[in-house]
Design a protein around this motif. Structure first.
Motif, PDB file in Angstrom:
ATOM      1  N   PHE A  27       0.810  -1.286  -0.124  1.00 51.98           N
ATOM      2  CA  PHE A  27       0.007   0.021  -0.245  1.00 51.98           C
ATOM      3  C   PHE A  27       0.812   1.403   0.002  1.00 51.98           C
ATOM      4  CE2 PHE A  27      -2.652  -3.354   1.676  1.00 51.98           C
ATOM      5  CZ  PHE A  27      -3.994  -2.993   0.951  1.00 51.98           C
ATOM      6  N   ALA A  28       2.337   1.114   0.164  1.00 56.62           N
ATOM      7  CA  ALA A  28       3.115   2.266   0.111  1.00 56.62           C
ATOM      8  C   ALA A  28       3.312   2.719  -1.505  1.00 56.62           C
ATOM      9  CB  ALA A  28       4.412   1.853   0.634  1.00 56.62           C
ATOM     10  N   PRO A  29       3.869   3.990  -1.735  1.00 57.86           N
ATOM     11  CA  PRO A  29       4.151   4.209  -3.007  1.00 57.86           C
ATOM     12  C   PRO A  29       4.959   3.505  -3.554  1.00 57.86           C
ATOM     13  CG  PRO A  29       4.349   6.121  -1.480  1.00 57.86           C
ATOM     14  CD  PRO A  29       4.165   4.955  -0.435  1.00 57.86           C
ATOM     15  N   ALA A  30       4.964   3.103  -5.112  1.00 57.62           N
ATOM     16  CA  ALA A  30       5.524   2.131  -5.650  1.00 57.62           C
ATOM     17  C   ALA A  30       6.955   2.232  -5.582  1.00 57.62           C
ATOM     18  CB  ALA A  30       5.221   2.249  -7.287  1.00 57.62           C
ATOM     19  N   SER A  31       7.721   1.190  -5.763  1.00 57.01           N
ATOM     20  CA  SER A  31       9.158   0.961  -5.613  1.00 57.01           C
ATOM     21  C   SER A  31       9.989   1.670  -7.020  1.00 57.01           C
ATOM     22  CB  SER A  31       9.615  -0.266  -5.711  1.00 57.01           C
ATOM     23  OG  SER A  31       9.100  -0.946  -4.511  1.00 57.01           O
ATOM     24  N   SER A  32      10.979   2.280  -6.905  1.00 54.34           N
ATOM     25  CA  SER A  32      11.745   2.967  -7.875  1.00 54.34           C
ATOM     26  C   SER A  32      12.749   2.102  -8.469  1.00 54.34           C
ATOM     27  CB  SER A  32      12.416   4.284  -7.423  1.00 54.34           C
ATOM     28  OG  SER A  32      11.270   5.168  -7.032  1.00 54.34           O
ATOM     29  N   LEU A  33      12.993   1.657  -9.775  1.00 51.86           N
ATOM     30  CA  LEU A  33      13.695   1.064 -10.176  1.00 51.86           C
ATOM     31  C   LEU A  33      14.403   1.197 -11.770  1.00 51.86           C
ATOM     32  CD1 LEU A  33      11.314  -0.982  -8.815  1.00 51.86           C
ATOM     33  CD2 LEU A  33      12.630  -2.967 -10.320  1.00 51.86           C
ATOM     34  N   ARG A  34      15.498   1.032 -11.915  1.00 56.00           N
ATOM     35  CA  ARG A  34      16.384   1.229 -12.966  1.00 56.00           C
ATOM     36  C   ARG A  34      16.663  -0.082 -13.767  1.00 56.00           C
ATOM     37  NH1 ARG A  34      20.706   5.594 -11.918  1.00 56.00           N
ATOM     38  NH2 ARG A  34      20.482   4.676  -9.741  1.00 56.00           N
ATOM     39  N   TYR A  91       5.199   1.093 -14.326  1.00 51.54           N
ATOM     40  CA  TYR A  91       4.751   2.580 -14.786  1.00 51.54           C
ATOM     41  C   TYR A  91       5.977   3.234 -15.043  1.00 51.54           C
ATOM     42  CZ  TYR A  91       0.492   1.532 -11.911  1.00 51.54           C
ATOM     43  OH  TYR A  91      -0.793   1.112 -11.687  1.00 51.54           O
ATOM     44  N   LEU A  92       5.691   3.927 -16.408  1.00 50.57           N
ATOM     45  CA  LEU A  92       6.754   4.707 -17.067  1.00 50.57           C
ATOM     46  C   LEU A  92       6.508   6.320 -17.010  1.00 50.57           C
ATOM     47  CD1 LEU A  92       7.145   2.271 -19.964  1.00 50.57           C
ATOM     48  CD2 LEU A  92       9.137   2.868 -18.352  1.00 50.57           C
ATOM     49  N   PRO A  93       7.443   7.064 -17.326  1.00 50.57           N
ATOM     50  CA  PRO A  93       6.956   8.435 -17.428  1.00 50.57           C
ATOM     51  C   PRO A  93       5.870   8.539 -18.581  1.00 50.57           C
ATOM     52  CG  PRO A  93       9.425   8.518 -16.706  1.00 50.57           C
ATOM     53  CD  PRO A  93       8.831   6.946 -17.239  1.00 50.57           C
ATOM     54  N   GLU A  94       5.179   9.403 -18.708  1.00 52.33           N
ATOM     55  CA  GLU A  94       3.902   9.616 -19.472  1.00 52.33           C
ATOM     56  C   GLU A  94       4.684  10.425 -20.783  1.00 52.33           C
ATOM     57  OE1 GLU A  94       0.886   8.818 -19.618  1.00 52.33           O
ATOM     58  OE2 GLU A  94       1.156   7.607 -17.907  1.00 52.33           O
ATOM     59  N   VAL A  95       4.019  10.008 -22.083  1.00 52.59           N
ATOM     60  CA  VAL A  95       4.405  10.533 -23.350  1.00 52.59           C
ATOM     61  C   VAL A  95       3.154  11.376 -23.815  1.00 52.59           C
ATOM     62  CG1 VAL A  95       6.162   8.950 -23.964  1.00 52.59           C
ATOM     63  CG2 VAL A  95       3.869   8.706 -24.535  1.00 52.59           C
ATOM     64  N   SER A  96       3.622  12.384 -24.603  1.00 55.88           N
ATOM     65  CA  SER A  96       2.450  13.284 -25.394  1.00 55.88           C
ATOM     66  C   SER A  96       2.644  13.196 -26.912  1.00 55.88           C
ATOM     67  CB  SER A  96       2.394  14.540 -24.441  1.00 55.88           C
ATOM     68  OG  SER A  96       3.734  15.201 -25.132  1.00 55.88           O
ATOM     69  N   GLN A  97       2.010  14.088 -27.488  1.00 54.57           N
ATOM     70  CA  GLN A  97       2.125  14.358 -28.910  1.00 54.57           C
ATOM     71  C   GLN A  97       3.075  15.026 -29.181  1.00 54.57           C
ATOM     72  OE1 GLN A  97      -0.053  11.933 -29.552  1.00 54.57           O
ATOM     73  NE2 GLN A  97      -0.670  13.098 -31.203  1.00 54.57           N
ATOM     74  N   LYS A  98       3.962  15.655 -28.182  1.00 56.87           N
ATOM     75  CA  LYS A  98       5.348  16.245 -28.242  1.00 56.87           C
ATOM     76  C   LYS A  98       6.439  15.444 -28.131  1.00 56.87           C
ATOM     77  CE  LYS A  98       2.946  20.476 -26.433  1.00 56.87           C
ATOM     78  NZ  LYS A  98       1.863  19.741 -26.340  1.00 56.87           N
ATOM     79  N   CYS A 108      23.383   6.605 -23.838  1.00 50.08           N
ATOM     80  CA  CYS A 108      24.936   7.125 -23.742  1.00 50.08           C
ATOM     81  C   CYS A 108      25.828   6.010 -24.599  1.00 50.08           C
ATOM     82  CB  CYS A 108      25.243   7.297 -22.213  1.00 50.08           C
ATOM     83  SG  CYS A 108      26.896   7.605 -21.922  1.00 50.08           S
ATOM     84  N   GLU A 109      26.158   6.535 -25.871  1.00 50.35           N
ATOM     85  CA  GLU A 109      26.946   5.619 -26.678  1.00 50.35           C
ATOM     86  C   GLU A 109      26.434   4.409 -26.674  1.00 50.35           C
ATOM     87  OE1 GLU A 109      29.700   7.101 -28.189  1.00 50.35           O
ATOM     88  OE2 GLU A 109      29.297   9.002 -27.078  1.00 50.35           O
ATOM     89  N   GLY A 110      25.280   4.209 -26.896  1.00 51.41           N
ATOM     90  CA  GLY A 110      24.665   2.920 -27.273  1.00 51.41           C
ATOM     91  C   GLY A 110      24.127   2.056 -26.088  1.00 51.41           C
ATOM     92  N   ASP A 111      24.522   2.487 -24.753  1.00 45.58           N
ATOM     93  CA  ASP A 111      23.937   1.984 -23.632  1.00 45.58           C
ATOM     94  C   ASP A 111      22.761   2.519 -23.153  1.00 45.58           C
ATOM     95  OD1 ASP A 111      26.306   0.324 -23.458  1.00 45.58           O
ATOM     96  OD2 ASP A 111      27.450   1.679 -22.396  1.00 45.58           O
ATOM     97  N   ILE A 112      21.836   1.773 -22.735  1.00 45.16           N
ATOM     98  CA  ILE A 112      20.556   2.410 -22.434  1.00 45.16           C
ATOM     99  C   ILE A 112      20.070   2.192 -20.797  1.00 45.16           C
ATOM    100  CG2 ILE A 112      18.083   2.302 -22.892  1.00 45.16           C
ATOM    101  CD1 ILE A 112      18.441   1.460 -25.759  1.00 45.16           C
ATOM    102  N   GLU A 113      19.536   3.431 -20.233  1.00 42.90           N
ATOM    103  CA  GLU A 113      19.137   3.243 -18.918  1.00 42.90           C
ATOM    104  C   GLU A 113      17.840   3.614 -18.953  1.00 42.90           C
ATOM    105  OE1 GLU A 113      19.431   5.837 -14.769  1.00 42.90           O
ATOM    106  OE2 GLU A 113      21.074   5.707 -16.163  1.00 42.90           O
ATOM    107  N   VAL A 114      16.849   2.749 -18.437  1.00 41.37           N
ATOM    108  CA  VAL A 114      15.487   3.053 -18.274  1.00 41.37           C
ATOM    109  C   VAL A 114      14.964   3.106 -16.708  1.00 41.37           C
ATOM    110  CG1 VAL A 114      12.970   1.995 -18.761  1.00 41.37           C
ATOM    111  CG2 VAL A 114      15.177   1.685 -20.243  1.00 41.37           C
ATOM    112  N   ARG A 115      14.243   4.445 -16.570  1.00 44.59           N
ATOM    113  CA  ARG A 115      13.816   4.704 -15.111  1.00 44.59           C
ATOM    114  C   ARG A 115      12.210   4.263 -15.131  1.00 44.59           C
ATOM    115  NH1 ARG A 115      17.199  10.175 -13.998  1.00 44.59           N
ATOM    116  NH2 ARG A 115      19.543   9.171 -14.318  1.00 44.59           N
TER     117      ARG A 115
END
Length: 425
Positions: A27-34, A91-98, A108-115
Motif C-alpha cells: 500500500f506504500a508508494p511504488a518502488s523506484s527501479l532502473r 509505470y513509465l513517465p508519460e508521453v504526449s504528442q510532443k 549514452c554511446e549505445g548503452d540504455i538506462e530506463v527508469r
C-alpha cells in the motif's frame, strides 16, 4: 542471476536491474527501479545517436515503444491467477504528442538506462513474491527485447521519427533568418479530437490548413523535404493561435502539427486575476494609482486582470514574440475607445492600453505580436498583416481591412508617450 544486496543490483542476461527505493508494503508508494542495458545487447548503429537531437528523439521514440510493450504484456499476464492480488504493474513517465527531452530513457554511446516504478504485488500487507518474480524476471526481459533492442524494431520507422524531429528543430532555428516568427505548413491538421485531448481530429472531419497565396513561403529541410505554408513575419481563431503557441515544441509524425514551428522564445500573455506580483515595474502600462501607489516596484497578492497582464508582459519582454487571445485578455488592458477617452480623461485613467504600446514593443525591443481579436477592430490601425479565418481557412485581408480603417477612422488620441521613454532600463 547475480544479486548484490536486497536493494542493490540484480545482474540478468539482458540487463542489470537496480532497486533505488523499495516500498515498505503493497500500500506504500511504488518502488523506484532502473535497468541498464549494454550496447552489445541494444546494437543501435551510432548514426542513430551521433547528435544531441538524434539522442533526444531516439529516447522519446523508445519510451513510446516501452509504453506499447508494457501495455501489451500487462494484457497477456492479467489472467485469473492473479485477480486476488494488488499491484504488480510497471509505470513509465508519460508521453504526449510532443517530442521532449526526458529522463525516462537515457542513451549514452549505445548503452540504455530506463527508469520506472513498480508496484510490488501483494495480498493484504504481504508481498506476493511469485508475481514479482514473474514480472521482473520473466516479463521484463520480453519487454526489453521487443521495445529496446534494435533488431526487434523497424529501422525505417526509427529513421522517419528522428528525421521528422531534426527537420522541425532546424526549421525553428532558421525562422529568424527567413524573417518569420512562425510557420504553419500546408495540410496541417490543427484541430484536436476534443477539448480534453491532444490527439488530432480525424482527417476526414478536419479541414487541412491551406495558406493564403500572399503569405505562402517555401522551405527545404536538411532531409530534402520541401514544405510550403503560411509564414508569419516579424512586426506584426483560437485553434490557430493554440497551434502556434505549441509550435515551440516538435511533434511526432502523424500528429498533424509536425513542421508547424515558431520562435522558441514565443510566449502567451493573458490575464491572471488574483495572481501574486512581486517587485515588478509595470509603469509603462499602469500609473496614477490611488494614494500615489508606486508602480515602478509594484507588489500585490491579488492582481487584477490588467495589472497581471502588465506584469506578465514586463517579465517576458525579452522574448521575440508574444501572442494574445482576446477571450483571455483584460479588455481595459487591450483598448480604450474614443468615447471612454472623452468620458475619462487620461490624467484620471491609470491604465495605458496595449494598443498604444504595441508598436513601441517592436521598434524598441524587437517583440512581435500576434493577436486573435473579434471585437477590437482598432488594432487594424497598428497591424502589419490581417488574416481572417473563414470556414477554417486563412485569408489575407490586410488590404481590405486597411481600406475599412481608412474609411471609418477611430480618431483615437494616442496615450503611449514617446517611444524612447516608455520602457524601463
Amino acid at each position: 542471476m547475480k544479486i548484490f544486496g536486497a536493494t542493490g543490483e540484480f545482474v540478468l542476461p539482458l540487463y542489470t536491474l537496480r532497486f533505488d527505493r523499495v516500498q515498505s508494503d503493497p500500500f506504500a508508494p511504488a518502488s523506484s527501479l532502473r535497468i541498464f542495458i549494454d550496447r552489445s545487447v541494444t546494437q543501435y548503429p551510432s548514426r542513430l545517436y551521433k547528435t544531441k537531437e538524434r539522442r533526444t528523439a531516439l529516447c522519446d521514440y523508445l519510451l513510446r515503444k516501452l509504453h506499447q510493450e508494457v501495455h501489451k504484456q500487462e494484457k497477456i499476464v492479467s489472467g485469473n491467477r492473479f485477480h486476488d492480488l494488488k499491484g504488480g504493474n510497471l509505470y513509465l513517465p508519460e508521453v504526449s504528442q510532443k517530442i521532449l527531452e526526458q529522463n525516462g530513457v537515457i542513451l549514452c554511446e549505445g548503452d540504455i538506462e530506463v527508469r520506472f516504478t513498480f508496484e510490488l504485488p501483494g495480498r493484504g500487507r504481504t508481498i506476493a513474491s511469485e508475481r514479482a518474480i514473474q514480472v521482473l524476471v520473466h516479463t521484463l526481459p520480453i519487454i526489453v527485447t521487443n521495445a529496446l533492442c534494435f533488431t526487434s524494431l523497424d529501422a525505417s520507422d526509427i529513421e522517419l521519427f528522428l528525421t521528422c524531429y531534426e527537420d522541425q528543430q532546424w526549421l525553428r532555428r532558421h525562422l529568424k533568418e527567413i524573417g518569420l516568427v512562425a510557420f504553419i505548413p500546408d495540410n496541417a491538421i490543427l484541430p484536436r479530437a476534443s477539448g480534453v485531448s491532444d490527439l488530432p481530429m480525424d482527417r476526414h472531419q478536419a479541414a487541412p490548413f491551406k495558406s493564403p497565396e500572399s503569405l505562402r513561403v517555401s522551405v527545404t529541410c536538411p532531409s530534402k523535404r520541401s514544405l510550403t505554408g503560411m509564414g508569419i513575419k516579424h512586426g506584426g481563431k483560437s485553434t490557430l493561435l493554440s497551434a502556434i503557441e505549441h509550435g515551440i515544441y516538435s511533434h511526432i509524425p502523424g500528429d498533424g502539427r509536425e513542421y508547424l514551428v515558431c520562435d522558441p522564445s514565443l510566449t502567451k500573455i493573458r490575464a491572471e486575476d488574483g495572481r501574486s506580483i512581486q517587485g515588478t515595474d509595470i509603469s509603462p502600462f499602469i500609473n496614477n494609482l490611488p494614494f500615489g501607489r508606486d508602480t515602478k516596484n509594484f507588489s500585490t497578492t491579488n492582481a487584477s486582470g490588467s495589472t497581471s497582464m502588465a506584469a506578465n508582459l514586463e517579465r517576458k519582454v525579452e522574448c521575440s514574440a508574444m501572442i494574445y487571445d482576446e477571450d483571455t485578455c483584460a479588455t481595459n488592458f487591450m483598448i480604450r475607445d474614443k468615447r471612454m477617452q472623452l468620458i475619462v480623461r487620461k490624467e484620471h485613467e491609470p491604465i495605458t492600453p496595449l494598443i498604444y504600446k504595441i508598436r513601441a514593443l517592436y521598434h524598441e525591443k524587437g517583440v512581435s505580436s500576434i493577436l486573435v481579436v473579434g471585437s477590437c477592430g482598432d488594432y487594424v490601425d497598428v497591424s502589419d498583416v490581417v488574416i481572417e479565418m473563414r470556414n477554417y481557412e486563412p485569408n489575407d485581408i490586410t488590404e481590405h481591412a486597411k481600406q475599412i480603417a481608412t474609411q471609418y477612422p477611430t480618431d483615437l488620441i494616442s496615450e503611449g508617450g514617446k517611444l524612447k521613454t516608455v520602457w524601463p532600463l
